[in-house]
Structure formats: structure tokens, C-alpha cells
Design a protein around this motif. Structure first.
Motif, mmCIF file in Angstrom:
data_model
loop_
_atom_site.group_PDB
_atom_site.id
_atom_site.type_symbol
_atom_site.label_atom_id
_atom_site.label_comp_id
_atom_site.label_asym_id
_atom_site.label_seq_id
_atom_site.Cartn_x
_atom_site.Cartn_y
_atom_site.Cartn_z
ATOM 1 N N LEU A 107 10.637 33.167 14.780
ATOM 2 C CA LEU A 107 11.338 34.269 14.113
ATOM 3 C C LEU A 107 10.398 35.450 13.898
ATOM 4 O O LEU A 107 10.786 36.610 14.092
ATOM 5 N N ALA A 108 9.158 35.183 13.511
ATOM 6 C CA ALA A 108 8.187 36.261 13.302
ATOM 7 C C ALA A 108 7.930 37.013 14.606
ATOM 8 O O ALA A 108 7.786 38.241 14.608
ATOM 9 N N VAL A 142 0.974 24.929 13.850
ATOM 10 C CA VAL A 142 2.205 24.706 14.609
ATOM 11 C C VAL A 142 1.976 23.583 15.627
ATOM 12 O O VAL A 142 0.889 23.474 16.204
ATOM 13 N N ASP A 143 2.984 22.757 15.844
ATOM 14 C CA ASP A 143 2.815 21.609 16.740
ATOM 15 C C ASP A 143 2.648 22.062 18.199
ATOM 16 O O ASP A 143 3.024 23.183 18.562
ATOM 17 N N PRO A 144 2.056 21.199 19.051
ATOM 18 C CA PRO A 144 1.737 21.593 20.435
ATOM 19 C C PRO A 144 2.936 22.063 21.246
ATOM 20 O O PRO A 144 2.816 22.992 22.043
ATOM 21 N N LYS A 145 4.089 21.431 21.069
ATOM 22 C CA LYS A 145 5.268 21.851 21.838
ATOM 23 C C LYS A 145 5.682 23.271 21.455
ATOM 24 O O LYS A 145 5.994 24.104 22.318
ATOM 25 N N ALA A 146 5.695 23.555 20.149
ATOM 26 C CA ALA A 146 6.061 24.894 19.695
ATOM 27 C C ALA A 146 5.031 25.918 20.159
ATOM 28 O O ALA A 146 5.387 27.048 20.502
ATOM 29 N N ARG A 147 3.767 25.532 20.182
ATOM 30 C CA ARG A 147 2.729 26.449 20.658
ATOM 31 C C ARG A 147 2.935 26.777 22.137
ATOM 32 O O ARG A 147 2.788 27.926 22.558
ATOM 33 N N ARG A 148 3.280 25.774 22.927
ATOM 34 C CA ARG A 148 3.499 26.019 24.354
ATOM 35 C C ARG A 148 4.697 26.939 24.570
ATOM 36 O O ARG A 148 4.649 27.849 25.407
ATOM 37 N N THR A 149 5.772 26.708 23.829
ATOM 38 C CA THR A 149 6.944 27.582 23.932
ATOM 39 C C THR A 149 6.587 29.015 23.568
ATOM 40 O O THR A 149 7.002 29.970 24.232
ATOM 41 N N PHE A 150 5.797 29.161 22.518
ATOM 42 C CA PHE A 150 5.358 30.484 22.079
ATOM 43 C C PHE A 150 4.571 31.179 23.188
ATOM 44 O O PHE A 150 4.824 32.339 23.511
ATOM 45 N N THR A 209 17.857 39.609 20.857
ATOM 46 C CA THR A 209 16.558 39.050 20.482
ATOM 47 C C THR A 209 16.697 37.597 20.041
ATOM 48 O O THR A 209 15.879 36.737 20.405
ATOM 49 N N LEU A 210 17.729 37.304 19.272
ATOM 50 C CA LEU A 210 17.986 35.919 18.864
ATOM 51 C C LEU A 210 18.209 35.029 20.075
ATOM 52 O O LEU A 210 17.689 33.909 20.161
ATOM 53 N N GLU A 211 18.945 35.528 21.052
ATOM 54 C CA GLU A 211 19.229 34.765 22.260
ATOM 55 C C GLU A 211 17.954 34.553 23.079
ATOM 56 O O GLU A 211 17.681 33.449 23.559
ATOM 57 N N ARG A 212 17.162 35.612 23.223
ATOM 58 C CA ARG A 212 15.958 35.540 24.065
ATOM 59 C C ARG A 212 14.962 34.511 23.540
ATOM 60 O O ARG A 212 14.303 33.828 24.326
ATOM 61 N N LEU A 213 14.876 34.377 22.238
ATOM 62 C CA LEU A 213 13.908 33.459 21.646
ATOM 63 C C LEU A 213 14.532 32.139 21.207
ATOM 64 O O LEU A 213 13.920 31.367 20.477
ATOM 65 N N LEU A 249 13.200 27.036 7.524
ATOM 66 C CA LEU A 249 12.705 26.757 8.866
ATOM 67 C C LEU A 249 11.388 25.989 8.829
ATOM 68 O O LEU A 249 10.588 26.140 7.903
ATOM 69 N N SER A 250 11.133 25.196 9.879
ATOM 70 C CA SER A 250 9.828 24.565 10.048
ATOM 71 C C SER A 250 8.836 25.618 10.537
ATOM 72 O O SER A 250 9.211 26.752 10.886
ATOM 73 N N GLY A 251 7.555 25.238 10.582
ATOM 74 C CA GLY A 251 6.519 26.184 10.971
ATOM 75 C C GLY A 251 6.731 26.795 12.343
ATOM 76 O O GLY A 251 6.561 28.007 12.537
ATOM 77 N N GLY A 252 7.139 25.970 13.312
ATOM 78 C CA GLY A 252 7.334 26.467 14.666
ATOM 79 C C GLY A 252 8.477 27.465 14.768
ATOM 80 O O GLY A 252 8.388 28.462 15.477
ATOM 81 N N TRP A 253 9.566 27.199 14.039
ATOM 82 C CA TRP A 253 10.707 28.111 14.072
ATOM 83 C C TRP A 253 10.401 29.394 13.310
ATOM 84 O O TRP A 253 10.854 30.485 13.686
#
Length: 305
Positions: A142-143, A164-172, A117-121, A134-138
Motif C-alpha cells: 500500500l505504501a 517483511v517476509d521473503p515472498k512479499a519482498r520478492r513481489t515488491f 493503482t489498486l489493480e496494478r499492485l 494489514l500485515s507488514g507485506g500488504w
């Protein structure tokens, strides 16, 4: 397609306030459904009833084939739930948090599951970092890892990317679509229109009542909105004055432009006529999901008033 969520007539009240009113919704397996609506509209309450954390006052239905009242425990075992606020232990590392969640779910091969799971995300490099640092995106990532560690069939996300910033949102969202492609059903509440447009379908709840349902394109088409976009110096400052004109349902600034919407073309054109001049340029545009969202909000009646 087989429905993962199939409920009807759900009602829930708190302290005399009817928070969810006769709500019915169906979501097919493997679909991503966006859950929209103003704050306080009952979205979180609905999510909690679907996963067995709250019992509805009335209504019936099933999630994942299990009765939401009589078999709530079975639904909980097969559902992942991300709350609005980060709810993991900030004084534990990422790996320790996931190991704890694996024990809560009674999973076998815990070390392997946690590592995968750690690897996948993309969290492996931070596995020994304290969650609180951790920052908000990280934290959000994790959640999501914790919510999907036990390989649920249904994932409920309650405003998961707020702040959460736009880049982190897109990754999510890339990860959510990857999970959906594997058959996971997702119901996600959000206030971001770009996120709603990334869902397979959306449901709009207004103070406890479901008032719009379908794909983003279907909801926009069903609004029967006509929208004019005005451009010119300071036109966004005219929103209040234009909004008071007959035939105008919404007048909202979009950056330096102004979107004016209504359902009666003649009345709408008459409303903007005083500002059809050399200083301003008006063009008819397709209404956006945000235009429709603002229209629905303006017509909603707060059930706490």
C-alpha cells in the motif's frame, strides 16, 4: 545516459555531528541504485536532501534536472518517497488512503487513478479493508501504491522491506523492476544483500562518506578480498579466535560454515593453517557482497564517537 541524480559535495550536520560528508553521487534515468551502509551512516539524511525535504549545509547538484536547493519544490512534485515506517492512516481503508493522497497531489481523474493503482499492485480485493489491519507485506505494498500514485519520475525508498517476509519482498522487487523498465529511477536503502544484488548498481556510504560505488560485481572485485570457506564440526565457533590472527580482516559464520577473508593471500593461509586438519575442510571461494559489506563495516569509523 541522462542522470536523474547528479549531486556533489553534499554536507549536512546536526547538533555538531557531521552526518553527511562531501558526498557525490550520480544515478542515470531508469536505473535502480542500492544504497548500503551501517545504521546511522547518513542514508536517510541523503535521501531527504535529494528530494528537497532537507537543505544541505553545502554542496550542489540536481535531481530530475532541477536544482536541489533553488528548485526543491519541483523535485518534490516529481518524486515518490517511502519512509522506513508505515506512514499512512491506519483508520482509513486502502481506497480512502489513496484518494487522500490523490487530493494531496492535486490529481485529476482521482477515482480512475486510485482504481488502476489498486489493480496494478494487487490490492483491489482489499480496497475496503482498514490499513491498520494489514500485515507488514500488504502495508508495504500500500505504501508503494501511495508513493507511485502520482506517477513520479524518481522513487526514493528508505529500507522499504524491513521485517517483511521473503515472498512479499520478492513481489515488491518484481514491481520495482517493472517500474524501472518504464523509465522510473529508484534509489533504495537496504540491509539485505540479496536485494542489493537485484539493483543495477550499488553505493556504499560509511558514516557520511561514499566509499564504494558500481555494480555488485564491480564492488566485490574492487575489494581485492580473498575468501576461504571452512567447514567442519563447530567451525563457526572459531570465528573470534580466527579473526585475531594476523592477515585476517573478517571471520564470519555463515550458517555452520566460516568465511575468512583478507587481502594478503600468504598471511591469510598462514592464519588458517592451525585448523587445516582432517576435522576441517577449507576451500577458496569467491567473496560475496556480504563478505565485502562486513569488511567495509569493520573498517568504518563511527562519526558519533
Amino acid at each position: 545516459m541522462t542522470p536523474a541524480i547528479d549531486v556533489s559535495g553534499l554536507n549536512k550536520s546536526f547538533a555538531g555531528k557531521h552526518v553527511v560528508q562531501d558526498l557525490s553521487i550520480q544515478v542515470a534515468e531508469g536505473r535502480i541504485c542500492g544504497f548500503l551502509g551501517p545504521n546511522g551512516s547518513g542514508k536517510t539524511t541523503t535521501l531527504r536532501m535529494l528530494c528537497g525535504l532537507l537543505t544541505p549545509d553545502s554542496g550542489a547538484g540536481s535531481c530530475l534536472g532541477y536544482d536541489i536547493i533553488r528548485q526543491a519544490g519541483e523535485i518534490k512534485l516529481r518524486t515518490g518517497y517511502m519512509t522506513q515506517r508505515f506512514s499512512l492512516y491506519e483508520d482509513l481503508t486502502l481506497r480512502e488512503n489513496l484518494q487522500f493522497m490523490a487530493r494531496v497531489h492535486g490529481l485529476d481523474h482521482r477515482d480512475r487513478r486510485v482504481s488502476e493503482t489498486l489493480e496494478r499492485l494487487g490490492l483491489s480485493a482489499r480496497r475496503d479493508q482498514l490499513a491498520g489491519s494489514l500485515s507488514g507485506g500488504w502495508k508495504q505494498r500500500l505504501a508503494l501504491a501511495a508513493a507511485t500514485l502520482h506517477e513520479p519520475r524518481l522513487l526514493l525508498l528508505d529500507e522499504p522491506t524491513a521485517g517483511v517476509d521473503p515472498k512479499a519482498r520478492r513481489t515488491f522487487w518484481d514491481e520495482i523492476h517493472a517500474l524501472s523498465a518504464q523509465g522510473l529511477t529508484v534509489l533504495v536503502s537496504t540491509h539485505y544483500m540479496d536485494e542489493a544484488e537485484r539493483c543495477h548498481e550499488i553505493a556504499y556510504i560509511s558514516y557520511g562518506r561514499l566509499i564504494a560505488r558500481g555494480t555488485a560485481e564491480e564492488v566485490v572485485a574492487g575489494s581485492n578480498l580473498i575468501t576461504f570457506r571452512g567447514e567442519g564440526p563447530g567451525i563457526d565457533r572459531l570465528a573470534g579466535e580466527v579473526a585475531r590472527r594476523p592477515g585476517v580482516l573478517t571471520a564470519a559464520p555463515f550458517g555452520a560454515a566460516l568465511h575468512v577473508s583478507g587481502t594478503d593471500r600468504a598471511a591469510l593461509e598462514a592464519a588458517i593453517a592451525p585448523w587445516r586438519c582432517d576435522a576441517y575442510r577449507w576451500t577458496e571461494v569467491a567473496p560475496t557482497l556480504e563478505d565485502v559489506f562486513i569488511q567495509l563495516m569493520s573498517g568504518a569509523q563511527d562519526n558519533y564517537q
